[in-house]
Write a protein that holds these residues in place. Structure first.
Motif, short mmCIF file in Angstrom:
data_model
loop_
_atom_site.label_atom_id
_atom_site.label_comp_id
_atom_site.label_asym_id
_atom_site.label_seq_id
_atom_site.Cartn_x
_atom_site.Cartn_y
_atom_site.Cartn_z
N GLY A 6 0.79 -1.23 0.00
CA GLY A 6 0.00 0.00 0.00
C GLY A 6 0.81 1.27 0.00
N VAL A 7 2.01 1.23 -0.55
CA VAL A 7 2.89 2.41 -0.58
C VAL A 7 3.05 2.91 -2.01
CG1 VAL A 7 5.19 3.31 -0.08
CG2 VAL A 7 4.12 1.67 1.48
N LEU A 8 2.97 4.22 -2.18
CA LEU A 8 3.29 4.85 -3.46
C LEU A 8 4.73 5.33 -3.38
CD1 LEU A 8 2.55 6.06 -6.24
CD2 LEU A 8 1.76 8.11 -5.02
N TYR A 9 5.60 4.73 -4.19
CA TYR A 9 7.01 5.11 -4.23
C TYR A 9 7.22 6.11 -5.37
CZ TYR A 9 7.87 1.11 -1.16
OH TYR A 9 7.87 0.22 -0.11
N VAL A 10 7.78 7.26 -5.06
CA VAL A 10 8.09 8.27 -6.07
C VAL A 10 9.57 8.10 -6.42
CG1 VAL A 10 8.12 10.73 -6.62
CG2 VAL A 10 6.34 9.80 -5.11
N PRO A 69 -8.27 7.64 -9.28
CA PRO A 69 -9.12 6.78 -8.45
C PRO A 69 -8.73 5.31 -8.49
CG PRO A 69 -10.45 8.37 -9.65
CD PRO A 69 -9.07 8.47 -10.20
N ALA A 70 -8.43 4.80 -9.67
CA ALA A 70 -8.06 3.39 -9.78
C ALA A 70 -6.74 3.09 -9.09
CB ALA A 70 -7.98 2.99 -11.25
N LEU A 71 -5.80 4.00 -9.18
CA LEU A 71 -4.51 3.79 -8.52
C LEU A 71 -4.66 3.87 -7.00
CD1 LEU A 71 -2.20 5.83 -10.93
CD2 LEU A 71 -2.37 3.34 -10.72
N LEU A 72 -5.48 4.79 -6.53
CA LEU A 72 -5.74 4.86 -5.08
C LEU A 72 -6.39 3.58 -4.58
CD1 LEU A 72 -7.02 8.51 -4.48
CD2 LEU A 72 -4.72 7.60 -4.14
N SER A 73 -7.29 3.04 -5.38
CA SER A 73 -7.96 1.79 -5.01
C SER A 73 -6.94 0.66 -4.88
CB SER A 73 -9.03 1.44 -6.04
OG SER A 73 -9.64 0.20 -5.74
N ARG A 74 -6.01 0.59 -5.82
CA ARG A 74 -4.97 -0.45 -5.76
C ARG A 74 -4.12 -0.29 -4.50
NH1 ARG A 74 -2.64 -2.82 -10.93
NH2 ARG A 74 -4.21 -2.59 -12.55
N GLN A 79 -1.62 -2.97 -2.72
CA GLN A 79 -0.62 -3.05 -3.77
C GLN A 79 0.39 -1.91 -3.62
OE1 GLN A 79 -1.92 -3.63 -7.80
NE2 GLN A 79 -3.74 -4.79 -7.19
N SER A 80 1.61 -2.17 -4.04
CA SER A 80 2.65 -1.14 -4.05
C SER A 80 2.81 -0.63 -5.48
CB SER A 80 3.97 -1.69 -3.53
OG SER A 80 4.36 -2.83 -4.29
N ILE A 81 3.00 0.70 -5.62
CA ILE A 81 3.10 1.33 -6.94
C ILE A 81 4.32 2.24 -6.97
CG2 ILE A 81 1.97 2.91 -8.57
CD1 ILE A 81 -0.72 1.97 -7.48
N ALA A 82 5.06 2.20 -8.06
CA ALA A 82 6.16 3.14 -8.28
C ALA A 82 5.74 4.17 -9.32
CB ALA A 82 7.41 2.40 -8.77
N LEU A 83 5.91 5.43 -9.00
CA LEU A 83 5.62 6.52 -9.93
C LEU A 83 6.94 7.00 -10.54
CD1 LEU A 83 3.82 8.83 -11.11
CD2 LEU A 83 4.31 10.09 -9.00
N ILE A 84 7.02 7.00 -11.87
CA ILE A 84 8.22 7.50 -12.54
C ILE A 84 7.82 8.45 -13.66
CG2 ILE A 84 9.55 5.42 -12.01
CD1 ILE A 84 9.28 4.62 -14.97
#
Length: 280
Positions: A6-10, A69-74, A79-84
């Motif tokens: 549940g972490v958004l990595y920048v 919204p979909a990314l926040l739901s994930r 789920q973990s997401i990397a933003l690049i």
């Protein structure tokens, strides 16, 4: 490495030289559930170079609002997401602000994975004052809007940093020379960390000539850094001289008031004129 749910990595990616991708960034990109990329094709080339197959989704200025919204739901589902972005640190003249702001508003964790950033790289080698600086991003594309913005920035006392493209580098340097004065010191950093990297320092007038002298000087991606405006020392008058000047300013035009005040007080006309400008 351990990736938290549940972490958004920048994640900062290279601005040119692929070896500038940090080991930690590489681990994150290879382990997260999803990569949100400004351009999935460019992200694909980066991932392929490092042998990574992480799923990716497009997130750019034209679809960010719809994708959030979909990314926040994930993220909320663990789920973990990397933003690049295409290059450098996301959100610095790149998409991602809406996603990061929405994630924080929702109480989700956002974690920075630092690395390359063109403006900091350019500032570090510019030789201009680095204790304070103003990053303006990209200036307006049209001449009138660009000149209006430069006019508003003309007296900025700290180093000014802007990004510029090959399409407008010549016009932007010329406009800066016109608005700031051709003798203002500046630096153009071109193609940082790439094969044809250049860091050219001169006056703005000199940089205009440098750019025009060789077609190659107009190619690539640019960071322009301009020295802060020179600051005039504050003018201090005696209480009596201040009183005389204020009385005259109430009745006379600025120049006449300064001239007459100089005759009365014996203080230089230029000193009184500068003080009169401040009072007006």
């Amino acid at each position: 490495m351990s990736i938290k749910a549940g972490v958004l990595y920048v994640v900062a990616t290279p601005i040119g030289h692929l070896s500038d991708l940090s080991r930690r960034a590489l681990d994150i990109l290879g382990t997260v559930d999803l990569i949100a990329a400004e351009d999935t094709r460019r992200a694909g080339a980066l991932l392929t170079h490092f042998g990574l197959t992480t799923p990716r989704i497009s997130l750019h200025e034209h679809n960010e609002i719809q994708q959030v919204p979909a990314l926040l739901s994930r993220l909320a589902q663990g789920q973990s997401i990397a933003l690049i972005s295409d290059a450098g640190t996301p959100l610095v003249s790149d998409p991602g602000f809406r996603l990061v702001a929405a994630a924080r508003e929702a109480g989700l964790r956002v974690s920075p994975i630092p690395g390359a950033c063109a403006l900091i790289a350019a500032l570090s080698v510019s030789g201009l004052a680095s204790d304070r600086f103003l990053f303006e991003g990209f200036l307006p594309a049209k001449t009138q809007g660009r000149c209006n913005r430069l006019q508003a920035l003309r007296d900025t006392p700290c180093t000014l940093i802007v990004y510029e493209s090959s399409h407008r580098i010549g016009d932007t340097l010329a406009d800066m020379a016109q608005v700031f004065g051709g003798d203002r010191r500046a630096v153009v950093a071109r193609e940082l960390t790439k094969t044809f990297e250049q860091v050219q320092g001169d006056t703005l007038a000199g940089l205009v000539r440098w750019q025009q002298a060789d077609p190659n000087h107009g190619r690539g991606e640019f960071v322009i850094l301009v020295a802060g405006a020179p600051q005039q020392a504050a003018v201090t008058l005696t209480p009596e001289a201040e009183r005389v000047l204020q009385l005259l300013l109430a009745e006379l035009p600025l120049k006449s008031a300064a001239r007459l005040a100089a005759e009365i007080t014996g203080i230089s006309k230029n000193t009184l004129y500068q003080r009169a400008l401040a009072l007006r």
